[in-house]
Design an enzyme around this catalytic site. Structure first.
Site, PDB file in Angstrom:
ATOM      1  N   ARG A 169      -5.755 -17.654 -66.180  1.00 45.77           N
ATOM      2  CA  ARG A 169      -6.927 -16.821 -65.900  1.00 45.77           C
ATOM      3  C   ARG A 169      -6.635 -15.351 -66.197  1.00 45.77           C
ATOM      4  NH1 ARG A 169      -7.752 -21.197 -62.628  1.00 45.77           N
ATOM      5  NH2 ARG A 169      -9.677 -22.256 -63.258  1.00 45.77           N
ATOM      6  N   ASP A 329      -7.594 -32.277 -62.639  1.00 46.83           N
ATOM      7  CA  ASP A 329      -8.618 -31.888 -61.660  1.00 46.83           C
ATOM      8  C   ASP A 329      -9.928 -31.509 -62.338  1.00 46.83           C
ATOM      9  OD1 ASP A 329      -7.215 -29.657 -62.766  1.00 46.83           O
ATOM     10  OD2 ASP A 329      -8.211 -28.352 -61.325  1.00 46.83           O
ATOM     11  N   GLU A 330     -10.989 -31.723 -61.607  1.00 49.36           N
ATOM     12  CA  GLU A 330     -12.311 -31.159 -61.900  1.00 49.36           C
ATOM     13  C   GLU A 330     -12.795 -31.390 -63.335  1.00 49.36           C
ATOM     14  OE1 GLU A 330     -12.617 -27.506 -58.788  1.00 49.36           O
ATOM     15  OE2 GLU A 330     -11.481 -27.061 -60.582  1.00 49.36           O
ATOM     16  N   TRP A 396      -4.844 -31.300 -53.088  1.00 52.24           N
ATOM     17  CA  TRP A 396      -5.390 -29.950 -52.877  1.00 52.24           C
ATOM     18  C   TRP A 396      -6.735 -29.975 -52.171  1.00 52.24           C
ATOM     19  CZ3 TRP A 396      -9.808 -27.637 -55.195  1.00 52.24           C
ATOM     20  CH2 TRP A 396     -10.470 -28.422 -56.151  1.00 52.24           C
ATOM     21  N   TYR A 421      -3.981 -22.365 -50.152  1.00 61.07           N
ATOM     22  CA  TYR A 421      -4.568 -21.648 -51.293  1.00 61.07           C
ATOM     23  C   TYR A 421      -4.479 -20.147 -51.028  1.00 61.07           C
ATOM     24  CZ  TYR A 421      -5.998 -25.257 -54.498  1.00 61.07           C
ATOM     25  OH  TYR A 421      -5.978 -26.254 -55.444  1.00 61.07           O
ATOM     26  N   ASP A 423      -5.143 -17.814 -52.990  1.00 60.60           N
ATOM     27  CA  ASP A 423      -6.198 -16.985 -53.589  1.00 60.60           C
ATOM     28  C   ASP A 423      -7.334 -16.761 -52.595  1.00 60.60           C
ATOM     29  OD1 ASP A 423      -6.534 -19.785 -53.952  1.00 60.60           O
ATOM     30  OD2 ASP A 423      -8.070 -19.483 -55.479  1.00 60.60           O
ATOM     31  N   TRP A 471      -4.526 -19.231 -57.523  1.00 59.61           N
ATOM     32  CA  TRP A 471      -5.412 -19.190 -58.688  1.00 59.61           C
ATOM     33  C   TRP A 471      -5.791 -17.738 -58.922  1.00 59.61           C
ATOM     34  CZ3 TRP A 471      -5.203 -23.465 -61.282  1.00 59.61           C
ATOM     35  CH2 TRP A 471      -4.904 -24.665 -60.595  1.00 59.61           C
ATOM     36  N   GLU A 473      -8.387 -16.144 -60.831  1.00 63.31           N
ATOM     37  CA  GLU A 473      -9.662 -15.699 -61.423  1.00 63.31           C
ATOM     38  C   GLU A 473      -9.957 -14.231 -61.107  1.00 63.31           C
ATOM     39  OE1 GLU A 473      -9.231 -18.562 -59.840  1.00 63.31           O
ATOM     40  OE2 GLU A 473     -10.497 -20.153 -60.665  1.00 63.31           O
TER      41      GLU A 473
HETATM   42  C1  ACM Z   1      -7.751 -27.025 -58.190  1.00 61.16           C
HETATM   43  O1  ACM Z   1      -7.787 -26.137 -57.325  1.00 61.16           O
HETATM   44  N1  ACM Z   1      -8.790 -27.191 -59.011  1.00 61.16           N
HETATM   45  C2  ACM Z   1      -6.608 -27.901 -58.344  1.00 61.16           C
END
Ligand code: ACM
Ligand code: ZN
Length: 691
Positions: A169, A329-330, A396, A421, A423, A471, A473
């Protein structure tokens, strides 16, 4: 080694200063993070010479321990013989005889500080390295030379203690990663998970696919938030290009640095989702065959497997890690349902749905990775459609996926977002940098216990450990990333290393304050625990009001995912904290429309509700809130309307109270909140207050 003449005086002085402070002073083992398994305090102090402190290593080393110690804050030089050493290190299979190693003898150590010498014993160089880390913390990176005599017997609870770095990111320099490895070593964290690829940019040189680093690693926007509004890539040579990647030589340098800090670097190559950048560079790997259309690889095409196997081959040749993280993921899977290649694959392989198609891809990739003698890790979505036989699951989305995987005999790494997490905002959003939302203060991260009630011994034996994820972002700057890691990484380290059942947050916080000071002295930026505001004040005590405990009828039902306290949530006196993830906020993926029955006709002067705004999560304050009243529950009249009178774009996370002041009587109060016009916008309300 020097004999301490003023030993008794120094001891008394040390004890006095330690007693005055709430955390043991520099030189004490009681300030360590992670807390060692066992500390026995002894009489006396050892004085490490200010200059020419000497070490001696008995036994074999291959990862540069001597070099590391000489360059560390301890400023050691080699002693001619063992008896002349201030720090005598003995490494060998018999050195830990009788020590409790918690099943991790390879990382265990014994450290004995006597008035005459510091003695380290370890089965391996890694254990000795951790003893040196203990000394570095006790001496505040070598600045305090007076050490409390003690005997420490230490070993980790879990073999996997990780930190995650999202370099996609916002690209982070090699130097940043090396610096964080120093902090990781100090915390006895031993896994660096590198999230090398994602839609925001590909970050590793792959010789067979040069467009990944000529094009997919570069954006015409530096900030992820600007790019997300116009997610395109550009040529590396574009004057506006922002981004970057690690060359293979960069990676080799990172790996060498990691080796001498006993850190395993685990590369993550995302598939099949989060792959917009690959689809832009090599559109033939997507279902549509066109750039900027799909975010997922097409599992129907053989070219996809050729690409992934070629990339993984280069990655596995480079990284010595036994693992490669394959993401998982996702994935939107949106193109798969209509893609002729995907449909053919599903038919040929007898796959019922797109989840099974994803599982097919992961199984095939696992087989390939296993054939090279390595193992895969995947996010918990890889459970969907059937888990690959040897996969390790990184849980997660809470711990449910991890527990399911443990029950089927799979290895698991726990990174539940509500605790791990990093973030997520660590303090009140109004005083913190813009973030993705959530609320995970240090106390929350510290409270995490990976072995849940009811887990069998066998299941727990597959729980490899824990990891903190950051993360990026919203994290453009290195210093911001450090601010998010520290001190919460301390809590991850202690959960991963220290024995179970001994947590004490107040004591930990004091130790964390001291360690933050130490890290700051070493040039790290850390969150300032001393000015922590804490959770939203309203959430900390029940609210008394006229409608508390009154029945609520839902004219529009709340979202099943966010029930808070269910039908009583809006009148239970419980107000929400900084995040809707705290289960105190009731969510609506629609307008909200409820009627409260006060039980009797009563005078009322105020009707209000607080709404949350988290723009990045599609949580918006309503356009308006209308309040209607009735004495009979049939005939309602409009009492007033509260309008959205501030921009929901200006502040990222905020709370707004909508209220109607009145002077009337009613038994029934209907509240209607009209959600924002943005497609997908939802509403979150904590309490409906009537007075
Ligand atoms: C994640 O937070 N999409 C693994
Ligand atoms: Zn397809």
């Amino acid at each position: 080694m020097k004999i301490i003449l003023a030993c008794i005086a120094a001891t008394m002085c040390f004890m006095a200063s330690a007693a005055e402070k709430s955390v043991a002073g520099p030189g004490s083992p009681e300030r360590l993070i992670p807390a060692p398994s066992h500390i026995e305090m002894k009489e006396g102090v050892f004085s490490l010479p200010e200059t020419d402190a000497a070490y001696y290593i008995k036994g074999e080393t291959k990862d540069g321990l001597a070099d590391y110690m000489e360059k560390s804050g301890l400023e050691l030089s080699p002693a001619g013989k063992a008896s002349e050493a201030d720090i005598l290190i003995s490494i060998g299979p018999k050195e830990l005889k009788g020590a409790a190693t918690q099943g991790h003898a390879d990382e265990a150590y014994l450290l004995e500080i006597t008035p005459r010498q510091i003695k380290v014993k370890a089965g391996t160089e890694t254990g000795a390295f951790y003893a040196v880390q203990t000394l570095l913390q006790m001496t505040v990176d070598g600045q305090t030379r007076q050490l409390q005599c003690c005997r420490i017997s230490d070993a980790p609870r879990f073999g996997y203690r990780g930190l995650h770095f999202d370099v996609s990111r916002h690209f982070r320099s090699k130097e940043f990663l090396l610096k964080q490895m120093d902090a990781m070593a100090l915390l006895k964290l031993n896994k660096m998970h590198l999230h090398l690829t994602d839609g925001a940019g590909w970050r590793i040189e792959i010789e067979q696919y040069p467009r990944l680093t000529e094009f997919a690693a570069w954006r015409p926007y530096g900030k992820w938030t600007d790019w997300a509004a116009d997610p395109v890539y550009c040529e590396r040579t574009d004057p506006e290009a922002s981004g970057g990647y690690y060359t293979k030589d960069d990676i080799r340098e990172i790996l060498e640095y990691a080796r001498s800090r006993h850190i395993e670097v685990i590369p993550e190559i995302e598939m099949p989702g989060h792959s917009e950048e690959v689809m832009a560079a090599y559109p033939e790997l997507s279902c549509s065959g066109e750039p900027y259309k799909n975010s997922d690889f097409c599992p129907g095409k053989e070219e996809t497997f050729t690409f992934l196997e070629n990339v993984l081959t280069e990655v596995m040749e480079l990284f010595p890690s036994e693992y490669v993280h394959i993401g998982g993921d996702e994935a939107s899977k949106s193109g798969w349902k209509t893609c002729p290649d995907c449909k053919r694959r599903m038919q040929e392989e007898g796959l019922e749905d797109v989840d099974e198609l994803q599982s097919y891809l992961i199984h095939r990739i696992e087989e390939f990775v296993n054939s090279k003698g390595k193992k895969i890790i995947g996010w918990d979505e890889i459970l969907q459609g059937g888990l690959a036989p040897n996969a390790t699951v990184m849980s997660w989305r809470g711990t449910e996926g991890g527990i399911k995987a443990l029950k089927s005999g799979h290895d698991v790494i726990m990174t539940p977002s509500g605790f791990c997490y990093l973030d997520y905002t660590q303090d009140a959003p109004f005083k913190e940098p813009e973030s993705i939302g959530g609320y995970v203060p240090l106390a929350k991260t510290y409270s995490y216990e990976p072995v849940e009630d009811g887990m069998t011994e066998d299941e727990a034996s597959h729980l490899l450990g824990v990891q903190g994820n950051l993360w990026a972002e919203y994290i453009t700057q290195d210093s911001h990333a450090e601010y998010m890691y520290y001190p919460r990484a301390f809590a991850i380290a202690e959960t991963g290393w220290s024995p179970a059942g001994k947590k004490d947050y107040d004591g930990f916080r004091e130790r964390a304050l001291a360690l933050c000071d130490m890290l700051q002295g070493m040039g790290y930026r850390t969150f300032d625990l001393r000015t922590e505001y804490g959770d939203r004040k309203e959430s900390q005590a029940p609210l008394e009001h006229l409608a508390k405990g009154c029945k609520v009828t839902y004219n529009i039902r709340y979202a099943d995912q966010y029930p808070a306290g269910g039908e009583s949530a809006l009148t239970d006196g419980v107000c929400g904290g900084w995040t809707y993830g705290d289960r105190k906020w009731q969510g609506f993926f629609s307008d909200a429309d409820v009627t409260v029955d006060l039980g009797d006709v009563k005078p009322i002067h105020y009707v209000g509700a607080t709404f949350m705004n988290v723009t990045g999560a599609w949580v918006h304050i309503p356009q308006k809130m209308e309040v209607y009243v009735s004495e009979d529950g049939v005939n309602f009249s409009l009492l007033g309307t509260a309008w959205q009178d501030i921009s929901d774009k200006q502040n990222f996370i905020f709370f707004k109270q909508y209220s109607v002041i009145c002077n009337t009587k009613a038994r029934y109060i209907r509240v209607y909140a009209q959600r924002a016009t943005r497609p997908g916008a939802c509403l979150f309300i904590d309490e409906l207050v009537v007075n």
